[in-house]
Design an enzyme around this catalytic site. Structure first.
Site, PDB file in Angstrom:
ATOM      1  N   CYS A  60       0.849  -1.187   0.000  1.00 50.82           N
ATOM      2  CA  CYS A  60       0.000   0.000   0.000  1.00 50.82           C
ATOM      3  C   CYS A  60       0.890   1.244   0.000  1.00 50.82           C
ATOM      4  CB  CYS A  60      -0.907  -0.008   1.229  1.00 50.82           C
ATOM      5  SG  CYS A  60      -1.989   1.439   1.270  1.00 50.82           S
ATOM      6  N   CYS A  64       0.585   5.022   6.890  1.00 50.56           N
ATOM      7  CA  CYS A  64      -0.044   4.841   8.212  1.00 50.56           C
ATOM      8  C   CYS A  64       0.953   4.111   9.141  1.00 50.56           C
ATOM      9  CB  CYS A  64      -1.335   4.048   8.079  1.00 50.56           C
ATOM     10  SG  CYS A  64      -2.403   4.667   6.749  1.00 50.56           S
ATOM     11  N   CYS A  67       0.597   0.423  10.271  1.00 54.24           N
ATOM     12  CA  CYS A  67       0.100  -0.616   9.358  1.00 54.24           C
ATOM     13  C   CYS A  67       1.166  -1.518   8.751  1.00 54.24           C
ATOM     14  CB  CYS A  67      -0.720   0.035   8.240  1.00 54.24           C
ATOM     15  SG  CYS A  67      -1.524  -1.225   7.217  1.00 54.24           S
ATOM     16  N   CYS A 104     -16.541  -9.016   5.913  1.00 54.64           N
ATOM     17  CA  CYS A 104     -15.935  -7.706   5.624  1.00 54.64           C
ATOM     18  C   CYS A 104     -14.704  -7.877   4.743  1.00 54.64           C
ATOM     19  CB  CYS A 104     -15.565  -7.048   6.947  1.00 54.64           C
ATOM     20  SG  CYS A 104     -14.810  -5.439   6.703  1.00 54.64           S
ATOM     21  N   CYS A 135     -19.606  -5.895   4.237  1.00 50.64           N
ATOM     22  CA  CYS A 135     -18.904  -4.679   4.628  1.00 50.64           C
ATOM     23  C   CYS A 135     -17.631  -4.634   3.797  1.00 50.64           C
ATOM     24  CB  CYS A 135     -18.567  -4.749   6.121  1.00 50.64           C
ATOM     25  SG  CYS A 135     -17.592  -3.339   6.691  1.00 50.64           S
ATOM     26  N   CYS A 195     -19.388   2.321   9.155  1.00 52.98           N
ATOM     27  CA  CYS A 195     -18.607   1.687  10.223  1.00 52.98           C
ATOM     28  C   CYS A 195     -17.366   2.554  10.395  1.00 52.98           C
ATOM     29  CB  CYS A 195     -18.247   0.258   9.801  1.00 52.98           C
ATOM     30  SG  CYS A 195     -17.061  -0.550  10.903  1.00 52.98           S
ATOM     31  N   ARG A 267     -17.519  -2.353  18.384  1.00 47.20           N
ATOM     32  CA  ARG A 267     -16.808  -3.610  18.099  1.00 47.20           C
ATOM     33  C   ARG A 267     -15.436  -3.667  18.739  1.00 47.20           C
ATOM     34  NH1 ARG A 267     -16.865  -3.511  12.860  1.00 47.20           N
ATOM     35  NH2 ARG A 267     -18.956  -4.347  12.953  1.00 47.20           N
TER      36      ARG A 267
HETATM   37  N1  SAM Z   1      -6.560   0.607   3.237  1.00 48.95           N
HETATM   38  C1  SAM Z   1      -7.833   0.919   3.725  1.00 48.95           C
HETATM   39  C2  SAM Z   1      -7.824   2.064   4.723  1.00 48.95           C
HETATM   40  O1  SAM Z   1      -6.792   2.334   5.332  1.00 48.95           O
HETATM   41  O2  SAM Z   1      -8.873   2.681   4.901  1.00 48.95           O
HETATM   42  C3  SAM Z   1      -8.552  -0.260   4.360  1.00 48.95           C
HETATM   43  C4  SAM Z   1      -7.787  -1.250   5.187  1.00 48.95           C
HETATM   44  S1  SAM Z   1      -7.022  -0.632   6.669  1.00 48.95           S
HETATM   45  C5  SAM Z   1      -6.014  -1.989   7.138  1.00 48.95           C
HETATM   46  C6  SAM Z   1      -8.396  -0.585   7.806  1.00 48.95           C
HETATM   47  C7  SAM Z   1      -8.124  -0.150   9.220  1.00 48.95           C
HETATM   48  O3  SAM Z   1      -7.408  -1.162   9.929  1.00 48.95           O
HETATM   49  C8  SAM Z   1      -7.282   1.086   9.457  1.00 48.95           C
HETATM   50  O4  SAM Z   1      -7.982   2.271   9.279  1.00 48.95           O
HETATM   51  C9  SAM Z   1      -6.875   0.914  10.907  1.00 48.95           C
HETATM   52  O5  SAM Z   1      -7.828   1.534  11.730  1.00 48.95           O
HETATM   53  C10 SAM Z   1      -6.894  -0.606  11.107  1.00 48.95           C
HETATM   54  N2  SAM Z   1      -5.532  -1.134  11.352  1.00 48.95           N
HETATM   55  C11 SAM Z   1      -4.568  -1.338  10.435  1.00 48.95           C
HETATM   56  N3  SAM Z   1      -3.442  -1.807  11.005  1.00 48.95           N
HETATM   57  C12 SAM Z   1      -3.697  -1.913  12.323  1.00 48.95           C
HETATM   58  C13 SAM Z   1      -2.914  -2.328  13.449  1.00 48.95           C
HETATM   59  N4  SAM Z   1      -1.658  -2.707  13.326  1.00 48.95           N
HETATM   60  N5  SAM Z   1      -3.508  -2.322  14.648  1.00 48.95           N
HETATM   61  C14 SAM Z   1      -4.798  -1.912  14.780  1.00 48.95           C
HETATM   62  N6  SAM Z   1      -5.561  -1.508  13.771  1.00 48.95           N
HETATM   63  C15 SAM Z   1      -5.030  -1.495  12.550  1.00 48.95           C
HETATM   64  C1  DTB Z   2     -11.060  -2.062  11.685  1.00 48.88           C
HETATM   65  O1  DTB Z   2     -11.381  -1.049  12.334  1.00 48.88           O
HETATM   66  N1  DTB Z   2     -10.281  -3.029  12.118  1.00 48.88           N
HETATM   67  C2  DTB Z   2     -10.087  -4.040  11.116  1.00 48.88           C
HETATM   68  C3  DTB Z   2     -11.064  -3.562  10.029  1.00 48.88           C
HETATM   69  N2  DTB Z   2     -11.478  -2.287  10.471  1.00 48.88           N
HETATM   70  C4  DTB Z   2     -10.700  -3.633   8.649  1.00 48.88           C
HETATM   71  C5  DTB Z   2      -8.695  -4.179  10.646  1.00 48.88           C
HETATM   72  C6  DTB Z   2      -7.713  -4.514  11.672  1.00 48.88           C
HETATM   73  C7  DTB Z   2      -6.419  -4.765  10.985  1.00 48.88           C
HETATM   74  C8  DTB Z   2      -5.355  -5.166  11.928  1.00 48.88           C
HETATM   75  C9  DTB Z   2      -4.055  -5.320  11.259  1.00 48.88           C
HETATM   76  C10 DTB Z   2      -3.989  -6.449  10.263  1.00 48.88           C
HETATM   77  O2  DTB Z   2      -4.465  -7.564  10.541  1.00 48.88           O
HETATM   78  O3  DTB Z   2      -3.376  -6.256   9.205  1.00 48.88           O
HETATM   79 FE1  SF4 Z   3      -2.700   1.313   3.381  1.00 48.12          FE
HETATM   80 FE2  SF4 Z   3      -2.593   0.192   5.770  1.00 48.12          FE
HETATM   81 FE3  SF4 Z   3      -2.948   2.806   5.574  1.00 48.12          FE
HETATM   82 FE4  SF4 Z   3      -4.934   1.123   4.803  1.00 48.12          FE
HETATM   83  S1  SF4 Z   3      -4.130   1.391   6.857  1.00 48.12           S
HETATM   84  S2  SF4 Z   3      -4.169   2.934   3.713  1.00 48.12           S
HETATM   85  S3  SF4 Z   3      -3.700  -0.585   4.030  1.00 48.12           S
HETATM   86  S4  SF4 Z   3      -1.132   1.666   4.913  1.00 48.12           S
END
Ligand code: SAM
Ligand code: DTB
Ligand code: SF4
Length: 326
Positions: A60, A64, A67, A104, A135, A195, A267
């Site tokens: 990606c 973030c 992430c 989802c 979702c 959500c 959640r």
């Molecule tokens: N890329 C899209 C976005 O960022 O909107 C969708 C997928 S992203 C992984 C969805 C959500 O997962 C993020 O907004 C964040 O709140 C959560 N998330 C991602 N990595 C995480 C982590 N290491 N711990 C907790 N929540 C995480």
């Molecule tokens: C949200 O608030 N939590 C979920 C979902 N929306 C998509 C994602 C959590 C991702 C945790 C890190 C991972 O497994 O990559």
């Molecule tokens: Fe990309 Fe992760 Fe950020 Fe979603 S949360 S935009 S997957 S870097």
């Protein structure tokens, strides 16, 4: 000051001071208020069960800091192309058989391209036809993309504010808090349910958690679903060594979310593998009524299904049936 009743539309005019006063109440008073409101709006022993699937993983372009899927960090997450409709329906069938009622789809995009929205729309139709709620979380959406997903029957779109507007710049620089609010508006305009939640334990202060709750509760209308994630610390990300968050702060956030957004499903999302049964039980008592179920979230671990079944048995919780569409 906090009085709401199930017949009234939830308040969306909370002041920051009111949210702070609520968050900082003596713990027992806070839990009592949250539990009282929870019982007015929901069956206190029913928990909505969602399962996640990463339909496009890794690489990606966004930064973030939490992430594992950002291309900027070396986390060992493999890059995988967008799945086929067949792969998605097979996974959805497994999730349904295991007891999930909502499926989802998550994609590591800044935002999808139109062709990807088309392919994902086919997945949504297929999963919807299986009788599951759908979702998706695909990043930023344009208005026509939101409309296309709604036309495919998408029930919920997940797009988190993640943290307070003030702390946001410490976590993400490649898109703004305002960009996120715009996507949420497009989702609403297209008629989908929202959500929207955040992540705790990223080094933010209590005032940031309060401000995040304030931003969520003053969305009008409020989100139908509020995921509260605990940061999953992933090696290679800038937040790999973030300090532990006191579990009671997590419970306070859940309880305040319940009081502020009485109709929302709150959640317990990422981070449950680090929670004891006792901490999860406190979260349910504070008004949490939804979980992600299944051994993996998107790329990181979630509690084993058997452990969650055992926890539900111990607490006398039962899976909630889906709400009929509008
Ligand atoms: N890329 C899209 C976005 O960022 O909107 C969708 C997928 S992203 C992984 C969805 C959500 O997962 C993020 O907004 C964040 O709140 C959560 N998330 C991602 N990595 C995480 C982590 N290491 N711990 C907790 N929540 C995480
Ligand atoms: C949200 O608030 N939590 C979920 C979902 N929306 C998509 C994602 C959590 C991702 C945790 C890190 C991972 O497994 O990559
Ligand atoms: Fe990309 Fe992760 Fe950020 Fe979603 S949360 S935009 S997957 S870097």
């Amino acid at each position: 000051m906090y009085a709401q009743s199930a017949e009234m539309e939830p308040r969306t005019d909370w002041s920051l001071d009111e949210v702070a006063a609520l968050y900082e109440m003596p713990f027992n008073d806070l839990l009592y208020q949250a539990q009282r409101i929870h019982r007015q709006y929901f069956d206190p022993n029913a928990v909505q069960v969602s399962t996640l699937l990463s339909i496009k993983t890794g690489a990606c372009p966004e930064d973030c800091a939490y992430c594992p899927q950002s291309i900027r960090y070396h986390t060992g997450v493999p890059t995988e192309d967008l799945m086929s409709v067949e792969e998605v329906t097979r996974a959805a069938a497994r999730a349904r058989a295991a007891g999930a009622t909502r499926f989802c789809l998550g994609a590591a995009y800044r935002g999808p391209k139109d062709a990807q929205v088309e392919q994902i729309s086919a997945m949504i139709r297929a999963v919807g036809d299986m009788g599951m709620e759908t979702c998706a979380t695909l990043g930023l959406l344009t208005e026509p993309q939101a409309q296309a997903l709604a036309d495919a029957g998408l029930d919920y779109y997940n797009h988190n504010l993640d943290t307070s507007e003030a702390f946001y710049g410490n976590i993400i620089t490649t898109r703004t808090f305002a960009d996120r609010l715009r996507t949420l508006e497009h989702v609403r305009t297209a008629g989908m349910r929202v959500c929207c939640g955040g992540i705790l334990g990223m080094g933010e202060a209590r005032e940031d958690r309060i401000a995040l709750l304030h931003s969520l509760a003053t969305l009008d209308p409020q989100p139908e679903s509020v995921p509260i994630n605990q940061l999953v610390r992933v090696q290679g990300t800038p937040l790999a060594d973030a300090d532990d968050l006191d579990g009671l702060e997590f419970v306070r956030t859940v309880a305040a979310a319940r009081i502020l957004m009485p109709r929302a499903h709150v959640r317990l999302s990422a981070g449950r593998t680090g929670f004891s049964d006792e901490l999860q039980a406190l979260c349910f008592a504070a008004g949490a009524n939804s979980i992600f179920y299944g051994d993996t979230l998107l790329t990181t671990e979630n509690p084993e299904e058997a452990a969650d079944r055992a926890l539900f048995r111990k607490l006398g919780l039962k899976p909630e049936q889906p709400t009929p569409p509008n």
